[in-house]
Design a protein around this motif. Sequence first.
Motif, mmCIF file in Angstrom:
data_model
loop_
_atom_site.group_PDB
_atom_site.id
_atom_site.type_symbol
_atom_site.label_atom_id
_atom_site.label_comp_id
_atom_site.label_asym_id
_atom_site.label_seq_id
_atom_site.Cartn_x
_atom_site.Cartn_y
_atom_site.Cartn_z
ATOM 1 N N LEU A 47 -26.530 -64.748 26.308
ATOM 2 C CA LEU A 47 -26.134 -63.462 25.719
ATOM 3 C C LEU A 47 -25.374 -63.695 24.426
ATOM 4 O O LEU A 47 -24.725 -64.719 24.245
ATOM 5 C CB LEU A 47 -25.255 -62.700 26.714
ATOM 6 C CG LEU A 47 -25.915 -62.429 28.063
ATOM 7 C CD1 LEU A 47 -24.950 -61.685 28.981
ATOM 8 C CD2 LEU A 47 -27.204 -61.650 27.891
ATOM 9 N N ARG A 48 -25.434 -62.688 23.547
ATOM 10 C CA ARG A 48 -24.730 -62.833 22.279
ATOM 11 C C ARG A 48 -23.215 -62.808 22.515
ATOM 12 O O ARG A 48 -22.734 -62.006 23.309
ATOM 13 C CB ARG A 48 -25.050 -61.760 21.246
ATOM 14 C CG ARG A 48 -25.948 -60.666 21.597
ATOM 15 C CD ARG A 48 -26.170 -59.643 20.494
ATOM 16 N NE ARG A 48 -25.459 -59.892 19.277
ATOM 17 C CZ ARG A 48 -26.041 -60.028 18.094
ATOM 18 N NH1 ARG A 48 -27.339 -59.912 17.972
ATOM 19 N NH2 ARG A 48 -25.326 -60.268 17.040
ATOM 20 N N GLN A 84 -39.939 -56.951 17.820
ATOM 21 C CA GLN A 84 -40.057 -55.516 18.107
ATOM 22 C C GLN A 84 -39.432 -54.681 16.992
ATOM 23 O O GLN A 84 -40.020 -53.699 16.528
ATOM 24 C CB GLN A 84 -39.381 -55.204 19.449
ATOM 25 C CG GLN A 84 -40.146 -55.796 20.626
ATOM 26 C CD GLN A 84 -39.358 -55.788 21.924
ATOM 27 O OE1 GLN A 84 -38.127 -55.740 21.913
ATOM 28 N NE2 GLN A 84 -40.069 -55.833 23.038
ATOM 29 N N GLY A 85 -38.242 -55.086 16.552
ATOM 30 C CA GLY A 85 -37.571 -54.317 15.498
ATOM 31 C C GLY A 85 -38.331 -54.391 14.182
ATOM 32 O O GLY A 85 -38.450 -53.393 13.463
ATOM 33 N N VAL A 144 -38.038 -62.019 20.600
ATOM 34 C CA VAL A 144 -38.798 -60.810 20.929
ATOM 35 C C VAL A 144 -38.114 -59.583 20.323
ATOM 36 O O VAL A 144 -38.768 -58.690 19.780
ATOM 37 C CB VAL A 144 -38.959 -60.679 22.463
ATOM 38 C CG1 VAL A 144 -39.505 -59.310 22.836
ATOM 39 C CG2 VAL A 144 -39.879 -61.784 22.975
ATOM 40 N N GLY A 145 -36.782 -59.561 20.348
ATOM 41 C CA GLY A 145 -36.052 -58.438 19.746
ATOM 42 C C GLY A 145 -36.315 -58.316 18.258
ATOM 43 O O GLY A 145 -36.491 -57.215 17.722
ATOM 44 N N GLN A 146 -36.372 -59.456 17.568
ATOM 45 C CA GLN A 146 -36.690 -59.435 16.140
ATOM 46 C C GLN A 146 -38.100 -58.911 15.909
ATOM 47 O O GLN A 146 -38.346 -58.131 14.986
ATOM 48 C CB GLN A 146 -36.598 -60.852 15.551
ATOM 49 C CG GLN A 146 -35.180 -61.316 15.305
ATOM 50 C CD GLN A 146 -34.499 -60.472 14.261
ATOM 51 O OE1 GLN A 146 -34.945 -60.379 13.134
ATOM 52 N NE2 GLN A 146 -33.427 -59.831 14.649
ATOM 53 N N ALA A 180 -41.345 -52.126 14.221
ATOM 54 C CA ALA A 180 -40.996 -50.710 14.042
ATOM 55 C C ALA A 180 -40.848 -50.373 12.559
ATOM 56 O O ALA A 180 -41.278 -49.311 12.109
ATOM 57 C CB ALA A 180 -39.697 -50.402 14.782
ATOM 58 N N GLN A 181 -40.261 -51.284 11.795
ATOM 59 C CA GLN A 181 -40.078 -51.001 10.368
ATOM 60 C C GLN A 181 -41.408 -50.972 9.619
ATOM 61 O O GLN A 181 -41.594 -50.181 8.694
ATOM 62 C CB GLN A 181 -39.128 -52.027 9.742
ATOM 63 C CG GLN A 181 -37.712 -51.843 10.258
ATOM 64 C CD GLN A 181 -36.713 -52.819 9.663
ATOM 65 O OE1 GLN A 181 -37.041 -53.611 8.801
ATOM 66 N NE2 GLN A 181 -35.491 -52.756 10.149
ATOM 67 N N GLY A 219 -26.781 -59.083 12.783
ATOM 68 C CA GLY A 219 -27.324 -58.429 13.971
ATOM 69 C C GLY A 219 -28.430 -59.240 14.611
ATOM 70 O O GLY A 219 -28.771 -59.053 15.779
ATOM 71 N N PRO A 264 -44.718 -48.424 23.497
ATOM 72 C CA PRO A 264 -44.434 -49.727 24.117
ATOM 73 C C PRO A 264 -45.092 -50.834 23.294
ATOM 74 O O PRO A 264 -46.137 -50.624 22.684
ATOM 75 C CB PRO A 264 -45.104 -49.621 25.498
ATOM 76 C CG PRO A 264 -45.378 -48.170 25.708
ATOM 77 C CD PRO A 264 -45.536 -47.569 24.354
ATOM 78 N N MET A 265 -44.470 -51.993 23.258
ATOM 79 C CA MET A 265 -45.003 -53.117 22.463
ATOM 80 C C MET A 265 -45.147 -54.344 23.346
ATOM 81 O O MET A 265 -44.166 -54.805 23.930
ATOM 82 C CB MET A 265 -44.047 -53.416 21.303
ATOM 83 C CG MET A 265 -43.971 -52.309 20.273
ATOM 84 S SD MET A 265 -42.829 -52.694 18.900
ATOM 85 C CE MET A 265 -41.317 -51.985 19.514
ATOM 86 N N ASP A 302 -35.422 -64.356 23.993
ATOM 87 C CA ASP A 302 -35.168 -62.906 24.045
ATOM 88 C C ASP A 302 -34.856 -62.354 22.657
ATOM 89 O O ASP A 302 -35.308 -61.261 22.296
ATOM 90 C CB ASP A 302 -33.983 -62.593 24.977
ATOM 91 C CG ASP A 302 -34.389 -62.661 26.440
ATOM 92 O OD1 ASP A 302 -35.587 -62.884 26.725
ATOM 93 O OD2 ASP A 302 -33.495 -62.493 27.295
#
Lengths: 156, 756
Positions: B17-18, B660-661, B656-658, B664-665, B491, B700-701, B653
């Motif tokens: 976790l961060r 997905q974000g 994957v967050g990068q 979206a952009q 972030g 969903p991605m 994790d």
Amino acid sequence: MRIELTVNGEHHEADDVWEGESLLYALRERLGLPGSKNACEQGECGSCTVYMDGVPVCSCLVAAGQAQGRDVTTVEGLAGDDGLDPVQQAFVDCGAVQCGFCTPGFLVSTHDLLARNPSPSDPEIREALAGNLCRCTGYEKILDAVRAAASAGAQA
Amino acid sequence: MTSMETRTAGKIGDSPLRPDGTLKVTGEFAYSSDLWHDDMCWGVTLRSPHPHARIRGIDVSAALAVPGVHAVLTHEDVPGLNRVGLEHLDQPALAEDVVRYQGEPVALVAADHPETARRAAKRIVVDYEELPALTDPRRALHDDVPQVQPGGNLVRELKIRRGDPAPTAPVVVALDFEVGMQDQAFLGPESGLAVPDGEGGLDLYVATQWLHVDQQQVCRVLDLPPERARLHLAGVGGAFGGREDLSIHVHACLLAMHTGKPVKMSYARDESFFGHVHRHPAWLRYEFGASQEGELVYAKADILFDGGAYASSTTAVVGNGGTLGLGPYNIPSVTVDARGVYTNNPPCGAMRGFGCVQAAFAHEALMDELADRVGVDRVEIRARNGMREGDLNITGQVIDSAAPVAELIRTVRDLPLPPEAQGERDIRDLPGGAANSTHGEGVVRGIGYAVTYKNVGFSEGFDDYSTARVRLEMTGGEPVATVHTAAAEVGQGLITVEQQICRTELGIERVVVHPKNTMVGSGGSTSASRQTYVTGGAVKAACEAVRASVLARAASALGATGPRLDGDKIVSASGEVLASLADVLGDEAVEETVEWHHRPTFPIDPETGQGIAHVQYAFSAHRAVVDVDVELGLVKVVALDTAQDVGKAINPDAVVGQIQGGSAQGMGLALMEEIVVTDGKVRNPSFTDYLIPTILDMPPMQVKVLEYADPHAPYGVRGVGEPPTISSGPAVAAAIRAATGKALRRVPVRPEHITL
Ligand code: FES
Ligand code: FES
């Protein structure tokens, strides 16, 4: 003007508040509670969401004077003595926090959603959180966090 | 900013976790807009209302007379060189005789309440003489247009010439494409706090992407040596390129030096739209020649980027758009002309995907056209022409690690599709959503594909490095490492990665991330998908130096040869425990600082564009599925699935967050995100009118991560952040074309492009 209100269970007062100040500004700059965020200050992003008398509001759209005598809960008030609220824990655990600027607003909105609807469907989650913008995550891990918080709540 | 630590174990390849996660969910994390100081003032900026005007005079007396105002400053109050700029020093920190875009900073006010400062700023009288404005970049290089900058309107022209100069092919396809101006729209406003130290220097706490370049710029304008202007990273609410240029930095420092008081500045959202550069709008003309089987024979591209009034990073954006602008394909003969120009539009610069985003819309649309023309499947034509390891790209550089274009595009094709629409549908899943504009009638589904590649790190000969300081000591009977870099956490999770690398290299659990500041050497920019690679490389090297120095100490103290570090023990070559780490360290710390450089790159040839321009390439592919209400022109993205080669996922994790974000952009640019500029003026500087995807817009991605290690990079990593922003938008645009049969040669796609 002078305002008095209850924030996170504590009595607060502020003097010399200019009439044009928002509740968000008063919380952040006068009461030492900068957890609620100021991403747009025009009611479009949800980052400033707080509870006022139990109802989630965009605190940037509430004049500080309107909060006179009210009971406000901010992100700083979500955790209890025994640690993080399950919603907060789920956002940490699921990677729903990147820059985190949207997070306080999402937490309050999610907290409210789960209080009203403890096991929401995905469309219900999306609808409830449609007023909260996030620019970092693409929302997938936020959905994961809301689902995780819901199932943690179901087990509690 | 407090230093951060988690006890969560987690080496590279794990997903700990961060360390700032708990602070961020309790509201305690201090973002740049949260800072507060006793006796501080608020600073505001007065900006030009005109896209082009001469300033005949500025009268600040009425503003100064407002009770509560502490300072009103203009360019005359700048002690050093009144110029800023990332690549060209072409922009005044405060306008002098001319303003060149709407929103250019002209004057500053400090007062004891932000509203007092805003009202005082309105009382500054600026005598403008409006000048004709150049607002159409396609005319920037004509003879009869206003000159925006003294040196002319061309920022950079890039040429690539390769193979046959006059190629022919049996199949020729061509198109013109236009990409609108996108905004980074990070949520944390530009903000910071400048605190004078009482000795002629100051500390600036600010949200940024590169502390050391900011420091250079601040020192130049304030005429201070670097040790007098110390920069500290305040909490950053997203960046995406929009914090590479200065915003409040110099202005807050000027006000703080003049007033002798701490000064806080924080833009409101409307000012933010003027306070940072945007993604360049682009006009692209492409032609592909191919065999009857769809194998590319040649490609021609003419690309124009509108740089706006000041250069910012236009030079490098042209570099990327030109060298990477034909996509990840093998093309024997190439002609590329890419230009960036000055206009009186808002300045444009860095945004995630940096020059490749615009080009990808054009080359991917044209690839579909070629596929249809020769009757080859749209996925297969990409697989057939896609680069492989060992191929040469269009600048003649060997792709010397994995280039899995075919695998990526076939992987996204083979991911499960969303179920076909049938029966009564939840209106929230339909185009128009809760507006209840359709129950499924007039709704057509389409599928689109795109692939891309993107350079990682700084290119074309830039000495790109990062610095890491790692300290190892015993604290409370336990070994603790402290890692100090100036590399900005915005972030993305770099601080987690820094901890993971220390744990991996030193075999210990407790790692403290030191606050980021200029008291250690430069970390380079948090951009170009480079920090895990470059700062990761520096942290790894610093850990290795610490380990070597601990072992040298052990060897001499214990008389052992070839000792190794194993957790908190020193062991012999044969594995026998010789001593504890505590014994060897005693109460001394071992500290090493390492500056780590990636492989060199080189400038490209000015005539042919040939050369080893880039250090590494990252590849990704997307498949978009859309439902389009063809009567109303409304689009619902039903699925946005992707595959990406990340070399080695240090934190799966977060990777994957990068992705997905970033996806979206890219989708946002295809569908809704555009700063509308008419006659040099921004029409929609708010989140009411500049729309970014909400949780209702995002589908969903599915994310498929491939890990083909790059043997030249630390741990084999490949940059992650940008490719998803490049390939997602073109896939969405392709899906809308597939659903509607419309050509759609402009993004964002608007309803009227579909219905008319
Ligand atoms: S800050 Fe209140 S809605 Fe954005
Ligand atoms: S995590 Fe950055 S805006 Fe949501």
